[in-house]
Write an enzyme that holds these catalytic residues in place. Structure first.
Site, PDB file in Angstrom:
ATOM      1  N   LYS A 209       0.856  -1.183   0.000  1.00  0.00           N
ATOM      2  CA  LYS A 209       0.000   0.000   0.000  1.00  0.00           C
ATOM      3  C   LYS A 209       0.894   1.235   0.000  1.00  0.00           C
ATOM      4  O   LYS A 209       1.672   1.452   0.920  1.00  0.00           O
ATOM      5  CB  LYS A 209      -0.911  -0.004   1.229  1.00  0.00           C
ATOM      6  CG  LYS A 209      -1.844   1.197   1.311  1.00  0.00           C
ATOM      7  CD  LYS A 209      -2.742   1.087   2.531  1.00  0.00           C
ATOM      8  CE  LYS A 209      -3.670   2.274   2.670  1.00  0.00           C
ATOM      9  NZ  LYS A 209      -4.559   2.162   3.861  1.00  0.00           N
ATOM     10  N   LYS A 262      -2.282  -1.518  -3.661  1.00  0.00           N
ATOM     11  CA  LYS A 262      -3.088  -0.303  -3.631  1.00  0.00           C
ATOM     12  C   LYS A 262      -2.166   0.909  -3.764  1.00  0.00           C
ATOM     13  O   LYS A 262      -1.175   0.993  -3.041  1.00  0.00           O
ATOM     14  CB  LYS A 262      -3.864  -0.232  -2.305  1.00  0.00           C
ATOM     15  CG  LYS A 262      -4.724   1.021  -2.156  1.00  0.00           C
ATOM     16  CD  LYS A 262      -5.404   1.071  -0.792  1.00  0.00           C
ATOM     17  CE  LYS A 262      -6.269   2.311  -0.652  1.00  0.00           C
ATOM     18  NZ  LYS A 262      -6.906   2.438   0.669  1.00  0.00           N
ATOM     19  N   TYR A 327     -14.879   1.284  -7.116  1.00  0.00           N
ATOM     20  CA  TYR A 327     -16.119   2.053  -7.002  1.00  0.00           C
ATOM     21  C   TYR A 327     -16.946   1.954  -8.280  1.00  0.00           C
ATOM     22  O   TYR A 327     -18.094   2.396  -8.300  1.00  0.00           O
ATOM     23  CB  TYR A 327     -15.780   3.506  -6.658  1.00  0.00           C
ATOM     24  CG  TYR A 327     -15.004   3.599  -5.370  1.00  0.00           C
ATOM     25  CD1 TYR A 327     -15.653   3.547  -4.143  1.00  0.00           C
ATOM     26  CD2 TYR A 327     -13.608   3.666  -5.373  1.00  0.00           C
ATOM     27  CE1 TYR A 327     -14.944   3.578  -2.954  1.00  0.00           C
ATOM     28  CE2 TYR A 327     -12.888   3.702  -4.189  1.00  0.00           C
ATOM     29  CZ  TYR A 327     -13.566   3.650  -2.987  1.00  0.00           C
ATOM     30  OH  TYR A 327     -12.856   3.666  -1.807  1.00  0.00           O
TER      31      TYR A 327
END
Length: 337
Positions: A209, A262, A327
């Site tokens: 990340k 990510k 999303y």
């Protein structure tokens, strides 16, 4: 001219799909869901068009909306009713994620993944309790003194993550996803889950990340922006690729079942490298900034939103991701149906 080789033969409409190398299916996608304990109605997230914070009472209906599109999995993020320096609401039995998980697990067939982190729960917005450490040059006679700075207390955070993970599992979570980039977090969570009889609950670690500028809209959505400073001292440097492989390897050795990168689009090289090196399922997080920038360009009429959304997810799959947290999950799933 020798035209024996004509790749265009296989680009014609009736054969193009037959030879397509990469596909995105609704079952590949995970939809983020924001549950807010401070509201009794849906609150639109301005920087993420089409997404809302939903009250606990609407968490089931929100997940049912996701399932109607064919997406099978959701990731729950919580906005608690109160915050404190330790983030204690993160593991409260009546916490926002715990209560939403109980309802969703009981009333739907969704696969429930829970984000295990503290940034939404601490009043300072960092991913764990803070400690003071000294940085600067060594103090010499007449030289500059070291100045204290605040950083996340790694080992104290591990103890909190153990409690969060167990509380989520007890509420019915199907998978736990620790996202704080603490050293040893997977080992700590695996041991705690096994100790409490949850050895069947897998861990999807945010294994690589990065400290990215693409997280801005999420921090609005989850009310988790740092009150001061940044997360450079625990999230990864965007310049580093080899370090990512070390991080991922450590999480795999500690028992991670799924390995996440990510963000996704700026780090497709990392997704590809993880896919080549490890036989674990690989996930990628198509983050809020990636979503928001495509929406903004589409609103200007510069891009076709449906086209660039599916192309973006195809690129993430092509790089090697098995799962995509995005999303766009519902919109793309409906396109594919």
């Amino acid at each position: 001219m020798d035209l024996t080789h004509r790749p265009r033969r296989l680009r014609q409409d009736r054969v193009r799909g037959l030879v397509s190398e990469t596909s995105v299916d609704p079952s590949d996608l995970i939809a983020p869901v924001f549950v807010d304990a401070t509201t009794d109605e849906r609150v639109p997230i301005e920087s993420m068009p089409g997404h809302d914070r939903v009250p606990i009472e609407e968490s089931v209906s929100r997940v049912e909306e996701v399932r109607e599109t064919g997406v099978e999995a959701v990731m729950l993020f919580g906005i608690p009713e109160s915050k404190d320096p330790e983030g204690t609401r993160a593991w409260a039995e009546d916490g926002v994620v715990q209560e939403a998980t109980r309802r969703i697990s009981r009333e739907t067939d969704a696969y429930v993944i829970t984000d295990a982190c503290l940034c939404e729960y601490t009043d300072h917005g960092h991913c764990g309790p803070l400690e003071e450490e000294l940085r600067g040059e060594a103090v010499a006679e007449g030289g500059p003194a070291c100045e204290p700075t605040l950083t996340v207390d790694n080992d104290a955070t591990l103890a909190s993550l153990e409690k969060i993970a167990v509380s989520h599992a007890e509420a019915g979570a199907d998978m736990i996803a620790p996202s704080g980039m603490m050293d040893g977090m997977v080992a700590a969570i695996r041991a705690a889950l096994d100790r409490e009889g949850h050895e069947h609950v897998p861990i999807m670690s945010y294994a690589a990340k990065y400290e990215s500028a693409f997280y801005g809209p999420f921090r609005d959505a989850a009310d988790g922006a740092p009150a001061f400073g940044n997360r450079r001292h625990y999230q990864m440097d965007p310049a580093n690729a080899r370090e990512a492989m070390r991080e991922v390897r450590l999480d795999a050795e500690q028992g991670a079942d799924v390995l996440m990168v990510k963000p996704a689009l700026p780090y497709l090289d990392i997704v590809g490298a993880v896919r080549r090196e490890f036989d674990h399922p690989v996930a990628a997080y198509n983050v809020s900034g990636e979503y928001a920038m495509l929406h903004a360009a589409a609103e200007k009429g510069w891009l076709d939103l449906e086209e660039v959304a599916i192309e973006s997810l195809l690129s993430i799959k092509r790089a090697g991701a098995d799962l995509i947290l995005t999303y766009f999950a519902e919109d793309v799933a409906e396109q594919l149906s």
